[in-house]
Design an enzyme around this catalytic site. Structure first.
Site, PDB file in Angstrom:
ATOM      1  N   GLU A 277      43.459-109.049  41.921  1.00 19.55           N
ATOM      2  CA  GLU A 277      42.521-109.051  43.044  1.00 19.55           C
ATOM      3  C   GLU A 277      41.065-108.884  42.586  1.00 19.55           C
ATOM      4  OE1 GLU A 277      45.386-107.144  42.942  1.00 19.55           O
ATOM      5  OE2 GLU A 277      46.507-108.473  44.268  1.00 19.55           O
ATOM      6  N   ASN A 278      40.840-108.403  41.359  1.00 18.86           N
ATOM      7  CA  ASN A 278      39.475-108.206  40.852  1.00 18.86           C
ATOM      8  C   ASN A 278      38.714-109.529  40.690  1.00 18.86           C
ATOM      9  OD1 ASN A 278      40.222-105.337  38.710  1.00 18.86           O
ATOM     10  ND2 ASN A 278      39.366-105.380  40.765  1.00 18.86           N
TER      11      ASN A 278
ATOM     12  N   ARG B 102      26.323-101.420  37.891  1.00 18.00           N
ATOM     13  CA  ARG B 102      27.774-101.250  37.738  1.00 18.00           C
ATOM     14  C   ARG B 102      28.246-101.566  36.322  1.00 18.00           C
ATOM     15  NH1 ARG B 102      31.110-100.940  42.023  1.00 18.00           N
ATOM     16  NH2 ARG B 102      32.707-102.010  40.832  1.00 18.00           N
TER      17      ARG B 102
ATOM     18  N   SER C 170      47.605 -99.496  44.197  1.00 19.37           N
ATOM     19  CA  SER C 170      46.828-100.736  44.071  1.00 19.37           C
ATOM     20  C   SER C 170      47.547-101.839  43.278  1.00 19.37           C
ATOM     21  CB  SER C 170      45.460-100.455  43.449  1.00 19.37           C
ATOM     22  OG  SER C 170      44.743 -99.531  44.218  1.00 19.37           O
TER      23      SER C 170
ATOM     24  N   ARG D   8      31.260 -96.361  40.633  1.00 19.86           N
ATOM     25  CA  ARG D   8      30.718 -95.158  41.283  1.00 19.86           C
ATOM     26  C   ARG D   8      29.998 -94.253  40.289  1.00 19.86           C
ATOM     27  NH1 ARG D   8      36.159 -93.755  43.892  1.00 19.86           N
ATOM     28  NH2 ARG D   8      36.735 -95.553  42.625  1.00 19.86           N
ATOM     29  N   TRP D   9      30.528 -94.198  39.061  1.00 23.43           N
ATOM     30  CA  TRP D   9      29.872 -93.421  38.007  1.00 23.43           C
ATOM     31  C   TRP D   9      28.448 -93.938  37.808  1.00 23.43           C
ATOM     32  CZ3 TRP D   9      27.410 -94.422  33.451  1.00 23.43           C
ATOM     33  CH2 TRP D   9      27.233 -93.349  32.573  1.00 23.43           C
TER      34      TRP D   9
ATOM     35  N   ASP E 243      39.743 -96.047  37.086  1.00 17.02           N
ATOM     36  CA  ASP E 243      38.933 -96.352  38.268  1.00 17.02           C
ATOM     37  C   ASP E 243      37.687 -95.484  38.287  1.00 17.02           C
ATOM     38  OD1 ASP E 243      38.295 -97.684  40.568  1.00 17.02           O
ATOM     39  OD2 ASP E 243      39.730 -96.636  41.849  1.00 17.02           O
ATOM     40  N   GLY E 244      36.642 -96.025  38.908  1.00 14.24           N
ATOM     41  CA  GLY E 244      35.433 -95.242  39.133  1.00 14.24           C
ATOM     42  C   GLY E 244      34.250 -95.590  38.252  1.00 14.24           C
ATOM     43  N   ASN E 245      34.340 -96.686  37.510  1.00 14.17           N
ATOM     44  CA  ASN E 245      33.205 -97.100  36.672  1.00 14.17           C
ATOM     45  C   ASN E 245      31.971 -97.392  37.530  1.00 14.17           C
ATOM     46  OD1 ASN E 245      34.945 -97.009  34.539  1.00 14.17           O
ATOM     47  ND2 ASN E 245      35.093 -99.230  34.260  1.00 14.17           N
TER      48      ASN E 245
ATOM     49  N   GLU F 263      56.077 -90.037  37.160  1.00 13.48           N
ATOM     50  CA  GLU F 263      55.303 -88.905  37.674  1.00 13.48           C
ATOM     51  C   GLU F 263      53.856 -89.361  37.869  1.00 13.48           C
ATOM     52  OE1 GLU F 263      56.595 -86.026  38.555  1.00 13.48           O
ATOM     53  OE2 GLU F 263      58.587 -86.645  37.870  1.00 13.48           O
TER      54      GLU F 263
END
Ligand code: IPE
Ligand code: MG
Length: 230
Positions: free
Chosen positions: A49-50, A15, A178, A6-7, A2-4, A189
């Site tokens: 959901e993507n 994006r 998610s 925002r990066w 996750d975070g592509n 873990e």
């Protein structure tokens, strides 16, 4: 992974540039995990959901996926990696599916790490599909309702021939599951890092694995029991 987005946004980039960098991280992490002897690596690449994302982003992600598979299949063969896919396959574009199936076919005999991409994947959908298949078995008289326990249901999941994950890493600071492997994560873990996926590297992977090594996995038992003192 996750975070592509925002990066990219933090760098005033589109994006899709973040997704491209994300693919580079995938290549490095796959190689590293395979080298150090991880038996199963499962990457949540695209959720059920993507599909609701803007059409242009979905299209770009599918193109990136196709490029990744065509470019990396030979490396998978080299590294003895067995490739597979979980998720709702019929929703994927036919040309992407074709490349995925080709990679699955040619790597089927490999005995090293199993690399699984979760594509168009949702755990609730997977469990519902498994329940549907169980119902069909019962209707056909091959299974009785009394025989349905957790081990039985697990055999109808996409992951039927895989062990449950020992360790889950989620990047970008989000602390949620998610809809990923809800059934299989029962005793996994969990590890969360603030790093966005494009910034996740070998050092971060090792940091996460060192954390894992300090965890005591009790599976409902007492600490003394798992240490063999009882
Ligand atoms: C993860 O990055 C990649 C995919 C879901 C395909 P995101 O696209 O979710 O990045 P953020 O969450 O917008 O930063
Ligand atoms: Mg995200």
């Amino acid at each position: 992974m996750d975070g592509n987005g925002r990066w990219a946004k933090a760098r005033m980039l589109q994006r899709i540039i973040g997704h491209q960098r994300g693919v580079e991280t995938v290549k490095k992490i796959v190689e590293e995990c395979s080298t150090i002897g991880i038996r199963y690596l499962t990457l949540f690449a695209f959720s059920a959901e993507n599909w609701l994302r803007p059409k242009t982003e979905v299209k770009a992600l599918m193109m990136l996926l196709k490029h990744y598979i065509t470019a990396e299949t030979s490396r998978m063969l080299n590294d003895n990696i067995r490739f597979r896919v979980i998720g709702n396959r019929p929703e994927l574009p036919p040309d992407v599916l074709h490349h995925l199936d080709e990679a699955i076919r040619v790597t089927a005999g490999n005995t090293g790490m199993t690399l699984t991409l979760a594509l168009s994947y949702g755990a609730r959908q997977e469990i519902a599909a498994a329940a549907r298949r169980v119902a069909l078995e019962v209707a056909a008289g091959r299974l009785t309702p009394g025989e349905i326990d957790d081990a039985c249901l697990a055999r109808f999941l996409d992951t039927a021939d895989m062990p449950d994950p020992d360790f889950l890493i989620r990047t970008s600071g989000e602390m949620r599951i998610s809809n990923f492997l809800l059934w299989q994560l029962a005793y996994t873990e969990l590890y969360f890092t603030e790093k966005n996926w494009p910034d996740f590297d070998r050092d971060e992977l090792y940091k996460a694995l060192v954390h894992y090594q300090s965890r005591e996995r009790r599976f409902g038992k007492t600490s003394d029991q798992v240490k063999g003192r009882v």
